[in-house]
Design a protein around this motif. Structure first.
Motif, PDB file in Angstrom:
ATOM      1  N   ASP A 172     138.179 -39.511  98.512  1.00 35.30           N
ATOM      2  CA  ASP A 172     138.672 -38.736  99.656  1.00 35.30           C
ATOM      3  C   ASP A 172     138.450 -37.240  99.473  1.00 35.30           C
ATOM      4  O   ASP A 172     138.128 -36.530 100.420  1.00 35.30           O
ATOM      5  CB  ASP A 172     140.185 -38.952  99.826  1.00 35.30           C
ATOM      6  CG  ASP A 172     140.487 -40.309 100.415  1.00 35.30           C
ATOM      7  OD1 ASP A 172     139.539 -41.117 100.510  1.00 35.30           O
ATOM      8  OD2 ASP A 172     141.642 -40.555 100.774  1.00 35.30           O
ATOM      9  N   LEU A 173     138.662 -36.762  98.252  1.00 38.33           N
ATOM     10  CA  LEU A 173     138.570 -35.317  98.013  1.00 38.33           C
ATOM     11  C   LEU A 173     137.169 -34.816  98.311  1.00 38.33           C
ATOM     12  O   LEU A 173     136.980 -33.785  98.946  1.00 38.33           O
ATOM     13  CB  LEU A 173     138.939 -34.995  96.572  1.00 38.33           C
ATOM     14  CG  LEU A 173     140.371 -35.322  96.174  1.00 38.33           C
ATOM     15  CD1 LEU A 173     140.644 -34.867  94.761  1.00 38.33           C
ATOM     16  CD2 LEU A 173     141.342 -34.668  97.128  1.00 38.33           C
ATOM     17  N   GLU A 175     134.950 -36.352 100.188  1.00 37.29           N
ATOM     18  CA  GLU A 175     134.660 -36.546 101.612  1.00 37.29           C
ATOM     19  C   GLU A 175     135.275 -35.428 102.432  1.00 37.29           C
ATOM     20  O   GLU A 175     134.669 -34.915 103.369  1.00 37.29           O
ATOM     21  CB  GLU A 175     135.189 -37.908 102.062  1.00 37.29           C
ATOM     22  CG  GLU A 175     134.406 -39.052 101.422  1.00 37.29           C
ATOM     23  CD  GLU A 175     134.920 -40.405 101.847  1.00 37.29           C
ATOM     24  OE1 GLU A 175     136.092 -40.498 102.251  1.00 37.29           O
ATOM     25  OE2 GLU A 175     134.127 -41.377 101.749  1.00 37.29           O
ATOM     26  N   GLN A 176     136.486 -35.046 102.053  1.00 39.08           N
ATOM     27  CA  GLN A 176     137.140 -33.948 102.755  1.00 39.08           C
ATOM     28  C   GLN A 176     136.304 -32.672 102.615  1.00 39.08           C
ATOM     29  O   GLN A 176     136.101 -31.951 103.574  1.00 39.08           O
ATOM     30  CB  GLN A 176     138.546 -33.747 102.185  1.00 39.08           C
ATOM     31  CG  GLN A 176     139.295 -32.600 102.815  1.00 39.08           C
ATOM     32  CD  GLN A 176     139.672 -32.858 104.266  1.00 39.08           C
ATOM     33  OE1 GLN A 176     140.571 -33.613 104.571  1.00 39.08           O
ATOM     34  NE2 GLN A 176     138.962 -32.238 105.179  1.00 39.08           N
ATOM     35  N   ALA A 177     135.799 -32.432 101.411  1.00 38.04           N
ATOM     36  CA  ALA A 177     134.971 -31.238 101.198  1.00 38.04           C
ATOM     37  C   ALA A 177     133.712 -31.309 102.065  1.00 38.04           C
ATOM     38  O   ALA A 177     133.313 -30.318 102.676  1.00 38.04           O
ATOM     39  CB  ALA A 177     134.604 -31.104  99.725  1.00 38.04           C
ATOM     40  N   LEU A 178     133.114 -32.483 102.165  1.00 39.48           N
ATOM     41  CA  LEU A 178     131.918 -32.650 102.998  1.00 39.48           C
ATOM     42  C   LEU A 178     132.227 -32.294 104.445  1.00 39.48           C
ATOM     43  O   LEU A 178     131.468 -31.583 105.104  1.00 39.48           O
ATOM     44  CB  LEU A 178     131.413 -34.093 102.948  1.00 39.48           C
ATOM     45  CG  LEU A 178     130.768 -34.577 101.652  1.00 39.48           C
ATOM     46  CD1 LEU A 178     130.244 -35.987 101.831  1.00 39.48           C
ATOM     47  CD2 LEU A 178     129.643 -33.653 101.240  1.00 39.48           C
ATOM     48  N   THR A 182     130.725 -28.552 103.031  1.00 35.32           N
ATOM     49  CA  THR A 182     129.952 -28.363 101.799  1.00 35.32           C
ATOM     50  C   THR A 182     128.843 -29.403 101.694  1.00 35.32           C
ATOM     51  O   THR A 182     128.846 -30.399 102.402  1.00 35.32           O
ATOM     52  CB  THR A 182     130.833 -28.511 100.547  1.00 35.32           C
ATOM     53  OG1 THR A 182     131.156 -29.896 100.393  1.00 35.32           O
ATOM     54  CG2 THR A 182     132.089 -27.703 100.659  1.00 35.32           C
ATOM     55  N   TYR A 186     127.646 -29.216  96.061  1.00 35.29           N
ATOM     56  CA  TYR A 186     128.688 -28.201  95.998  1.00 35.29           C
ATOM     57  C   TYR A 186     130.061 -28.860  95.827  1.00 35.29           C
ATOM     58  O   TYR A 186     130.904 -28.390  95.070  1.00 35.29           O
ATOM     59  CB  TYR A 186     128.644 -27.348  97.266  1.00 35.29           C
ATOM     60  CG  TYR A 186     129.547 -26.141  97.230  1.00 35.29           C
ATOM     61  CD1 TYR A 186     129.110 -24.942  96.687  1.00 35.29           C
ATOM     62  CD2 TYR A 186     130.843 -26.199  97.749  1.00 35.29           C
ATOM     63  CE1 TYR A 186     129.935 -23.834  96.647  1.00 35.29           C
ATOM     64  CE2 TYR A 186     131.674 -25.092  97.715  1.00 35.29           C
ATOM     65  CZ  TYR A 186     131.220 -23.917  97.171  1.00 35.29           C
ATOM     66  OH  TYR A 186     132.037 -22.821  97.125  1.00 35.29           O
ATOM     67  N   ARG A 190     132.466 -27.861  92.871  1.00 36.68           N
ATOM     68  CA  ARG A 190     133.706 -27.137  93.118  1.00 36.68           C
ATOM     69  C   ARG A 190     134.940 -28.022  93.105  1.00 36.68           C
ATOM     70  O   ARG A 190     136.048 -27.564  92.835  1.00 36.68           O
ATOM     71  CB  ARG A 190     133.627 -26.414  94.468  1.00 36.68           C
ATOM     72  CG  ARG A 190     132.863 -25.106  94.450  1.00 36.68           C
ATOM     73  CD  ARG A 190     133.535 -24.024  93.596  1.00 36.68           C
ATOM     74  NE  ARG A 190     134.966 -23.846  93.896  1.00 36.68           N
ATOM     75  CZ  ARG A 190     135.408 -23.105  94.887  1.00 36.68           C
ATOM     76  NH1 ARG A 190     134.587 -22.488  95.687  1.00 36.68           N
ATOM     77  NH2 ARG A 190     136.700 -22.987  95.092  1.00 36.68           N
ATOM     78  N   ILE A 191     134.774 -29.284  93.433  1.00 37.19           N
ATOM     79  CA  ILE A 191     135.944 -30.149  93.531  1.00 37.19           C
ATOM     80  C   ILE A 191     136.015 -31.118  92.351  1.00 37.19           C
ATOM     81  O   ILE A 191     137.007 -31.165  91.630  1.00 37.19           O
ATOM     82  CB  ILE A 191     135.934 -30.961  94.854  1.00 37.19           C
ATOM     83  CG1 ILE A 191     135.732 -30.025  96.049  1.00 37.19           C
ATOM     84  CG2 ILE A 191     137.199 -31.781  94.995  1.00 37.19           C
ATOM     85  CD1 ILE A 191     136.828 -29.027  96.271  1.00 37.19           C
ATOM     86  N   PRO A 194     135.917 -29.393  88.337  1.00 33.03           N
ATOM     87  CA  PRO A 194     137.154 -28.771  87.848  1.00 33.03           C
ATOM     88  C   PRO A 194     138.259 -29.784  87.582  1.00 33.03           C
ATOM     89  O   PRO A 194     139.016 -29.647  86.630  1.00 33.03           O
ATOM     90  CB  PRO A 194     137.562 -27.827  88.984  1.00 33.03           C
ATOM     91  CG  PRO A 194     136.342 -27.609  89.779  1.00 33.03           C
ATOM     92  CD  PRO A 194     135.497 -28.827  89.632  1.00 33.03           C
ATOM     93  N   ILE A 195     138.324 -30.814  88.442  1.00 34.25           N
ATOM     94  CA  ILE A 195     139.375 -31.806  88.249  1.00 34.25           C
ATOM     95  C   ILE A 195     139.062 -32.675  87.027  1.00 34.25           C
ATOM     96  O   ILE A 195     139.945 -33.118  86.308  1.00 34.25           O
ATOM     97  CB  ILE A 195     139.530 -32.679  89.513  1.00 34.25           C
ATOM     98  CG1 ILE A 195     139.906 -31.797  90.700  1.00 34.25           C
ATOM     99  CG2 ILE A 195     140.582 -33.740  89.309  1.00 34.25           C
ATOM    100  CD1 ILE A 195     139.887 -32.520  92.016  1.00 34.25           C
ATOM    101  N   MET A 276     146.111 -33.359  86.165  1.00 33.97           N
ATOM    102  CA  MET A 276     145.308 -32.527  87.054  1.00 33.97           C
ATOM    103  C   MET A 276     145.299 -33.051  88.480  1.00 33.97           C
ATOM    104  O   MET A 276     145.283 -32.295  89.443  1.00 33.97           O
ATOM    105  CB  MET A 276     143.862 -32.530  86.558  1.00 33.97           C
ATOM    106  CG  MET A 276     143.437 -31.316  85.788  1.00 33.97           C
ATOM    107  SD  MET A 276     143.824 -29.799  86.565  1.00 33.97           S
ATOM    108  CE  MET A 276     142.208 -29.375  87.180  1.00 33.97           C
ATOM    109  N   ILE A 277     145.283 -34.357  88.589  1.00 37.06           N
ATOM    110  CA  ILE A 277     145.033 -34.963  89.882  1.00 37.06           C
ATOM    111  C   ILE A 277     146.319 -35.048  90.716  1.00 37.06           C
ATOM    112  O   ILE A 277     146.300 -35.319  91.893  1.00 37.06           O
ATOM    113  CB  ILE A 277     144.405 -36.362  89.673  1.00 37.06           C
ATOM    114  CG1 ILE A 277     143.763 -36.862  90.937  1.00 37.06           C
ATOM    115  CG2 ILE A 277     145.376 -37.359  89.108  1.00 37.06           C
ATOM    116  CD1 ILE A 277     142.576 -36.046  91.305  1.00 37.06           C
ATOM    117  N   ALA A 280     147.148 -34.665  94.847  1.00 34.81           N
ATOM    118  CA  ALA A 280     145.947 -34.695  95.677  1.00 34.81           C
ATOM    119  C   ALA A 280     146.082 -35.702  96.805  1.00 34.81           C
ATOM    120  O   ALA A 280     145.786 -35.400  97.958  1.00 34.81           O
ATOM    121  CB  ALA A 280     144.726 -35.038  94.834  1.00 34.81           C
TER     122      ALA A 280
END
Ligand SMILES: Nc1ncnc2c1ncn2[C@@H]1O[C@H](COP(=O)(O)OP(=O)(O)OP(=O)(O)O)[C@@H](O)[C@H]1O
Ligand SMILES: [Mg+2]
Lengths: 282, 360
Positions: A172-173, A175-178, A182, A186, A190-191, A194-195, A276-277, A280
């Motif tokens: 989901d994370l 897909e949300q960025a897409l 992005t 990317y 970026r997502i 880091p996680i 970390m997660i 989310a």
């Protein structure tokens, strides 16, 4: 209440026991590394003392002033850092594809990736050193050759660890960025990265240790090399029997060798934050 | 602003599962459409196809007159709030909300303005520097909503955005959403389980089941003229009463006959019977508010026994037993109704519904 206390005591005993198991050899090494001659060559007349009669830093002084120690140490450090970089650069995308994309033969591929670790290093060293010594790879600098060889050993672990990490990150994370505009790459940068960093840091520490301590591959690859510099474990081996108070010498060198590992681990550990997660997804 | 056209959309997942079947929906510019249906009926799948996260197996998707089947998600002018929030856990609330604006290279000043507008709107002031892990479920949901709203999307897709809020906040957010929609005039597709939410928010409602569109219409059309038994049962709470029986023609009049009695059907249903009822076996549907309970015999009424009274605050509901059949009847809260008494039920003629027996 009482039961909890009993539990706690058992845990505490186990903890102390394991700390003792780890620290005892280090204590022995440290004791010898600072021993004066009389404290370790006893001739059987008196027992070896728990603490040297006259502690001395002679050996430390000797090695820290030794050019060969420094140049070999520098080589080892370069190899370890290159191994970490190569394994992450190659292993992370591989693990990501294994975690995210569905394709046929995935399980078989994983099996193949692990294949190099199915038999002892000493038997894989013959083909590996053959490749490095008989092909164009021979002309590469030692640190590149050895770190590439070390990648063979660390990649399977890195890929396994990283794949596990990526699988815990919800799709989901990305897909949300897409949807937010992005590109796939990317979003990964970026997502996902880091996680994934804490998990990847564990992999990095592991491959650093693996490379830093590796002896067999380093030995065979440097054996035919024109350069006289060798990684520290190989250097340690050449000292066995060549120096007179050799127990003291080896102990000192071993302790010195562990210092960069401790530093590296401390630096990387900063990234190893649990949870970390969290937050989310529901 | 954009209209949306789904033409014969089908989705087959790689494992062969046919999740969405021949979906035809037209959403006009600025419309608020709710997509409702039971869990697993393909709501999220439909939304994901519109967003570009899922390939469309067959059919055509138009977003603002542009055939969009093969347009990548980022170029569709769409924002979406995921069922799972999908907040970026390593970023602060502020970074989460402005992420899309940064990608679109919106200048810093405008970013700040929009951020403030959304924080204000969604009651998130003071939380901008927190990470998602430090927020409550409702706050997370609002951040997810805010991240979509700052983009001024042509089409806003919302996948159960209110499902994790407590009842009070939910009602508040419902009103907010409606206000936001009025102001932004985005085309909104809103997925929800909650039919009450759909009723109050939407211009139109689409009811889905097993990947198929059952009915699409305004809330009152859906409520008053359900196309089939499934829609009738899905919309309205407490649910519509259903009685199985058969049609009989007696003295040239239509009767509904079942084990516990018979009822004369109104003229109104004559057309419907001709058009859409196949065979004799039918199901009669009547909403709780369309039944009158009385204790004096009346012709063309059903006989039963009152058994339980429940209160939902503004309304009370009495369960009436007719043999094995249980009917829910709405009564006024003040009205005294004796329990375990024989009673007569009069069904409002113009509110009776007839459905084919074997249809959903
Ligand atoms: N990747 C997938 N592969 C195969 N089948 C899937 C996949 N994703 C969803 N499905 C199936 O498709 C159907 C529709 O799923 P979808 O997520 O659209 O349901 P939904 O209406 O959103 O349900 P809910 O209200 O529970 O969110 C379900 O039966 C589901 O099991
Ligand atoms: Mg869903």
């Amino acid at each position: 209440m009482k039961k909890i206390n009993a539990d706690k005591i058992v845990w505490l005993i186990l903890l102390i026991l394991s700390i003792f198991l780890v620290l005892f050899p280090i204590y022995i090494m440290f004791k010898y590394s600072i021993s004066d001659r009389r404290s370790w060559i006893t001739g059987g007349e008196y027992p070896v003392p728990w603490w040297p009669f006259k502690p001395t830093l002679e050996m430390y002084k000797y090695y820290l002033g030794d050019k060969r120690f420094w140049s070999n140490g520098w080589l080892s450090l370069k190899i370890a850092l290159l191994t970490v970089s190569f394994s992450l650069i190659l292993g992370t995308p591989a693990a990501y594809s294994l975690a995210r994309f569905k394709f046929n033969g995935k399980a078989f591929l994983l099996f193949l990736i692990l294949a190099i670790r199915f038999y002892p290093d000493i038997s894989s060293v013959i083909p590996v050193s053959y490749i490095f010594n008989k092909s164009f790879l021979y002309n590469l600098p030692n640190e590149i050759k050895i770190s590439l060889a070390h990648c063979l050993l660390s990649l399977p672990y890195i890929i396994f660890i990283a794949q596990g990490v990526f699988e815990t990150i919800p799709v989901d994370l990305e897909e949300q960025a897409l949807i937010l505009g992005t590109s796939r790459f990317y979003a990964f940068l970026r997502i996902v990265l880091p996680i994934a960093a804490p998990g990847l840091a564990a992999g990095a520490i592991y491959s650093f240790l693996l490379s830093w301590n590796e002896f067999v591959f380093s030995y065979f690859i440097t054996a035919t090399s024109v350069s006289s510099e060798v990684p520290l474990p190989v250097y340690l081996k050449t000292l066995l029997g060549s120096f007179s108070p050799n127990l003291v010498s080896i102990s000192t060198l071993s302790l010195l060798v562990s210092i960069p590992v401790i530093i590296f681990t401390f630096i990387v550990q900063k990234y190893m934050i649990a949870g970390m997660i969290k937050g989310a997804v529901k | 602003m954009a209209e949306l056209k789904l033409m014969n959309i089908n989705k087959r997942y790689p494992n062969g599962f046919h999740a969405v079947k021949d979906l035809n929906i037209y959403v006009s510019d600025g419309e608020f459409l709710s997509l409702v249906g039971p869990s697993g009926c393909g709501k999220s799948t439909t939304l994901r196809m519109i967003a570009g996260l899922e390939d469309i197996s067959e059919g055509e998707l138009y977003i603002g007159n542009r055939l969009s089947n093969d347009i990548p998600a980022k170029d569709r002018g769409i924002a979406m709030v995921f069922q799972s929030y999908a907040l970026f856990p390593h970023m602060t609330v502020e970074a989460n909300i402005t992420f899309g604006l940064k990608i679109k290279k919106v200048p810093e000043k405008i970013r700040k303005e929009k951020l403030n507008w959304v924080l204000e709107l969604l009651d998130l002031k003071g939380l901008e520097n927190r990470k998602p892990a430090e927020l409550s479920g409702g706050q997370r949901q609002r951040v997810a909503l805010g991240r979509a709203l700052v983009l001024d999307p042509d089409v806003l897709l919302l996948d159960e955005p209110l499902s994790n809020l407590d009842a009070k906040l939910r009602v508040k957010m419902r009103t907010e959403l409606k206000r936001i929609h009025k102001k932004l005039k985005s085309t909104i597709i809103y997925v929800t389980h909650d039919q009450a939410e759909a009723m109050t928010l939407s211009d139109r409602i689409a009811v889905m089941k097993d990947g198929k569109l059952m009915q699409i219409g305004t809330p009152s059309e859906i409520y008053n003229n359900p196309a089939n038994k499934f829609v009738a049962g899905f919309v309205g709470s407490p649910a519509m009463n259903f009685i199985s029986g058969e049609l009989k023609l007696i003295d040239n009049k239509n009767y509904f006959v079942f084990e516990m009695g018979k009822i004369e059907l109104p003229e109104l249903l004559k057309e419907k019977i001709k058009e859409s009822i196949k065979g004799k076996d039918v199901v009669l549907g009547i909403r709780p508010e369309d039944i009158e309970i009385s204790f004096e015999k009346d012709n063309n009424s059903l006989t039963g026994v009152t058994s339980i009274r429940e209160t939902l605050g503004s309304d009370d509901y009495v369960t009436v037993e007719m043999g094995n059949i249980l009917l829910t009847v709405r009564v006024e809260p003040e009205k005294f109704i004796p329990m375990d008494e024989k009673c007569y039920l009069k069904l409002k003629g113009n509110k009776m519904h007839l459905f084919n027996k074997d249809e959903d």
